[in-house]
Scaffold this motif. Sequence first.
Motif, PDB file in Angstrom:
ATOM      1  N   TYR A   1      31.571 -23.384 -38.759  1.00 51.84           N
ATOM      2  CA  TYR A   1      30.271 -23.921 -38.335  1.00 51.84           C
ATOM      3  C   TYR A   1      29.255 -22.809 -38.046  1.00 51.84           C
ATOM      4  O   TYR A   1      29.614 -21.669 -37.778  1.00 51.84           O
ATOM      5  CB  TYR A   1      30.399 -24.885 -37.162  1.00 51.84           C
ATOM      6  CG  TYR A   1      31.129 -24.416 -35.909  1.00 51.84           C
ATOM      7  CD1 TYR A   1      31.598 -23.127 -35.747  1.00 51.84           C
ATOM      8  CD2 TYR A   1      31.329 -25.313 -34.850  1.00 51.84           C
ATOM      9  CE1 TYR A   1      32.249 -22.742 -34.585  1.00 51.84           C
ATOM     10  CE2 TYR A   1      31.978 -24.946 -33.695  1.00 51.84           C
ATOM     11  CZ  TYR A   1      32.441 -23.653 -33.568  1.00 51.84           C
ATOM     12  OH  TYR A   1      33.088 -23.273 -32.421  1.00 51.84           O
TER      13      TYR A   1
ATOM     14  N   ALA B   1      36.121 -28.502 -43.199  1.00 53.62           N
ATOM     15  CA  ALA B   1      36.009 -29.384 -42.036  1.00 53.62           C
ATOM     16  C   ALA B   1      35.210 -30.637 -42.364  1.00 53.62           C
ATOM     17  O   ALA B   1      34.580 -31.233 -41.494  1.00 53.62           O
ATOM     18  CB  ALA B   1      35.354 -28.623 -40.878  1.00 53.62           C
TER      19      ALA B   1
ATOM     20  N   SER C   1      37.862 -31.167 -37.410  1.00 57.49           N
ATOM     21  CA  SER C   1      36.446 -30.922 -37.101  1.00 57.49           C
ATOM     22  C   SER C   1      36.131 -29.436 -37.164  1.00 57.49           C
ATOM     23  O   SER C   1      37.024 -28.610 -37.332  1.00 57.49           O
ATOM     24  CB  SER C   1      36.141 -31.437 -35.699  1.00 57.49           C
ATOM     25  OG  SER C   1      36.831 -30.635 -34.759  1.00 57.49           O
ATOM     26  N   TYR C   2      34.862 -29.097 -37.015  1.00 55.83           N
ATOM     27  CA  TYR C   2      34.458 -27.683 -36.995  1.00 55.83           C
ATOM     28  C   TYR C   2      35.236 -26.903 -35.936  1.00 55.83           C
ATOM     29  O   TYR C   2      35.736 -25.818 -36.196  1.00 55.83           O
ATOM     30  CB  TYR C   2      32.964 -27.562 -36.685  1.00 55.83           C
ATOM     31  CG  TYR C   2      32.043 -27.940 -37.818  1.00 55.83           C
ATOM     32  CD1 TYR C   2      32.346 -27.609 -39.130  1.00 55.83           C
ATOM     33  CD2 TYR C   2      30.843 -28.601 -37.562  1.00 55.83           C
ATOM     34  CE1 TYR C   2      31.475 -27.949 -40.159  1.00 55.83           C
ATOM     35  CE2 TYR C   2      29.971 -28.942 -38.591  1.00 55.83           C
ATOM     36  CZ  TYR C   2      30.290 -28.609 -39.892  1.00 55.83           C
ATOM     37  OH  TYR C   2      29.429 -28.932 -40.894  1.00 55.83           O
TER      38      TYR C   2
ATOM     39  N   ALA D   1      27.489 -25.683 -42.012  1.00 64.06           N
ATOM     40  CA  ALA D   1      28.508 -24.630 -42.003  1.00 64.06           C
ATOM     41  C   ALA D   1      28.391 -23.772 -43.249  1.00 64.06           C
ATOM     42  O   ALA D   1      27.627 -24.074 -44.160  1.00 64.06           O
ATOM     43  CB  ALA D   1      29.897 -25.257 -41.925  1.00 64.06           C
TER      44      ALA D   1
ATOM     45  N   THR E   1      38.832 -26.503 -36.893  1.00 62.29           N
ATOM     46  CA  THR E   1      39.001 -25.528 -37.963  1.00 62.29           C
ATOM     47  C   THR E   1      38.932 -24.112 -37.408  1.00 62.29           C
ATOM     48  O   THR E   1      39.700 -23.231 -37.794  1.00 62.29           O
ATOM     49  CB  THR E   1      37.938 -25.751 -39.054  1.00 62.29           C
ATOM     50  OG1 THR E   1      38.073 -27.081 -39.534  1.00 62.29           O
ATOM     51  CG2 THR E   1      38.115 -24.785 -40.202  1.00 62.29           C
TER      52      THR E   1
END
Lengths: 289, 279, 441
Positions: C87, C30, C63-64, C313, C67
């Motif tokens: 994350y 990410a 993005s986190y 993360a 993902t």
Amino acid sequence: MSKKIFPYLLLIPTFLIVVIFIYYPAFQTFKLSFYKMSPFGNRLFFTGFGNFWSLFTSGQYIQSAYTTLIFVVVTVVAGLTISLFLALLLNQKVPGIGIFRTLIFAPYAVSPAVAGTLWAFLLSPVAGYVSYLFLVLFKAQPQWLTTYPLALIAIMIATIWKNLGFNIIFFLAGLQSIPQSYYEAATIDGANASSRLIKITIPLLSPITFYLIVMNVTFTAFSAFATIDVMTQGGPANTTSTLIYKLYQDGFVNFNTGFASAESVILILIMAVFTYLYFKFGQKAVFYQ
Amino acid sequence: MKKSQKKILRTILIEIGLIAISVIILLPIFLALTMSLKKPAEVFVYPPKIFPNSFYIQNYISAFNSINLGRLMLNSLIMSIIITLGKTVFGIFSGYAFSNFKFKGASLLFAALFITLFMPAEMIMIVPLFQIMQSFHWVNTYWALTIPFLASATTTFLMRQHFMTIPKELEDAAKIDGAGPMRFLFEILVPLSKSTIGGIAMINFVYAWNLYLWPLVVTNSNSMATAQIGLKMLTNVESTSNWGVIMAGTLMVLAPTLILFFAVQKLFVRGIITTGLKE
Amino acid sequence: MWRKILLFSVMAVLASAIFAAPVTIQFWHAMGGTDRIQLLQNLANEFMQQNPDIKVDVQYTGSYTDTMTKMIAAVRAGNPPDLVMIYDIGTQMMIDSGVIIPIQNMIDKDPSFDINTLVSASRGYYTVGGKLYSLPFNSSNPVIFYNKTLFEKAGLDPNNPPTTFEEFIADAQKLTVKDANGNTIQYGFTFGSGEPLAWFFEQFMAVQNSLLLNNNNGRDGRATKAVFSNESGLRIFNFFNDMIQNGSAINAGPGWDNARQIFISQRAAMLITSTSDVNMMVKAAQSGNFSLGVMFLPHPSGVPYGGVIVGGASLWMVNTGNTQREEATWKFLKFLESVDAQIEWSTGTGYFPVNKNSIIKLMYQGYYAKNPPYLVTVLQLLMSNVTPATRGGVTGAFPQIRTAVNDAFGKMFTKAMTPQQALQWAQDQANQAIANYNSLY
């Protein structure tokens, strides 16, 4: 090819799409709304109306419903009023009117997301021209995107602006379909400009206005999602989070499928009622044969 | 004052009003343009200046490279073209079925379709729709971006309404000439409806290009996302993106629909009007 | 003779290509932005050069949150990747997913991997119930960047930044500049709201060594209650609120970028953001002609200092049932955690190395002496005490808790609630979310 089955063959593609991607998910939503599910789907429990109960007892959902109502009503009323005024102006026979029409229709081509970024820029506290204008004119530094109710107003402005093109095109078409003889007769009877507007123009525009209200309501309630996501992400303190934004958050940020499904069911029911009312009262008025 | 003088004065006032309004309405786009040409150091000059000192094209290059915008625009284009084609062709088929044929269950099927008229399924039923994409293994593919949108009640409805305005005698004459229903559709109905179909197609193209929530959810790589999602990426990218770069990106995302709109505005206006009114 | 050798070696190469069955593993991450995407690809390429029998398919998956969404979709569709970056706050959800291999299992089987090389704070965060579940990769925490040039202009000592809440508030006020009409043209402090703000709150709780959740932040057993509505939480709410209400701080709006822009444009003198921004800030200060300082998070005076929580993360191994791919994935993971890979990653981004030896090597090379801002980010972490509070909370309801905390800040800033009410409200929301999540397990 048998003549009897021909029309059915024509309908197959459309119905395939509608059944698989609207009817089936609608059915699925109703089912899921009665379940609790873990993010990865490895746990599933029947919870009856539990999800609905949680939603209606949570202040957040009620607040979103309230926000949506205010947002939709103000945006649609203000947007249509401004559009009507501009359409009246564009209906004048003056030189260069074609160019003005082209220019003023332009926001039609703007997407809700682009409208959001443009206005986020204009209203930004650092480089925003509108912010600066307020400073010069009113000696004020409003924090447009981070305070209530300014954030909601900012989104309303962006949405109204984005809808202008669409609305004006309609009003203008409606105005042009009003026979000139009506106005001439009224003028002979001594009616002035404002009474002609109230007594002739507005009533004759009502079918179009009705259609525009319907379109604007659906647009504002749903498509404005992109504008909100770009400008405020539902903040501050949830005050710009509409029902569709909340649905997205519960479904795809909080990974709570049960809540999101229950929210879907509520929206489906609202739209079903809305469609019913539209066909009952509006269809004949607009799609006149 | 003479009547003609009064008229001239009135015209001038209206012109001024129109100019002022055009400027106000287009101002956001214009200011975005000037901002997009500013150097980083100029972006934050206070008090702000509207016009840049130079034409700083680098913002466009940065925006283009930082989010893979070329690919995103291509994705949007592919998606919009496929959706437009699908909606147009299938809309013509189903509209034709409802307008020119009498068949069993016609009114029931018609009703079944039109219940969905105000159901933006890709928004309000997004969770189950997304699950369908999962089970088809369509997440992050063109399939997910296009297939669910290939047909709609709206286009069907508009096509039906339009075909109903075309005189019945034409169909009878075609029958006498021995033309089958398919030939009648493609050789007579469609050519007669060119501008209406074109208008509706334009509307559908813009609609598809502007889709946001659905691509946001079903795509998740910078090679499958669409241009609209690029806007969101542009403000989230962890590099020093300033308003100059963001506005450059925004204008690039806006350009295709805006140019299309100016190029074929007549077609658009016709399409927009058709979506609401039957002539 | 030479011909024979040549022939032989060609055959050997061919044979190895034929007989060593190449394994392909999928790695989703990410890390957005052209630089970071390229950096990870380069690392994978290096690995593939060293291990020609393994092919790593690196994919940036948004993005986190994106993902996580994609991971969930892939698991439910039955085709998850071998390795995925998730994350920090997704830790409990991943543990509960039933599809992962705890990293501890791999470590227990492989004596060549020394768990003690992991930076304790990072290791602590991803250890739940005594088991290390995932390997930290991109670890960060928040710091405060400040504009030394503006400090000097305000008559403050740029080499003596504030260390307590009280000093911070006082300095923020001194750094606020108004024009003749009373309009603010420079703010003392700025921050992004939304997820960042909620994260800062968690960090300031750890700074005061206070827990967010019961059961020792969910480390001794599933957390069942949020416990942050207390004196410590209130100090944080007041800290932000005081500066917002007296006009010395500006809420930059959702996300990270707005706040960065305000700071880079020198409209605010102090910015709280992630250590992973350090690269960007150093460059911005150079092009903006100001001198950049980095300070530790301030703490309320009289309250013992706890530390910061590791954010960012970690990398999770997925149970694919394919031993060959799992072994390849583990090999790749060990490579990513190696001294040189961590140095490459850290110096290219601003995330701190999660391998202690990378930090030592960088120090001997004089890297930290040359780049003091990087030193501060590492020092803050190393000076943190490892306690249940600084290891951070784990619960599956974390995304909702972040939303609630951020909303509470909004309610307080807009004066819809007092700090006390807002804090309590956030805790009530958090408790509902936790109960809801836990009812599934």
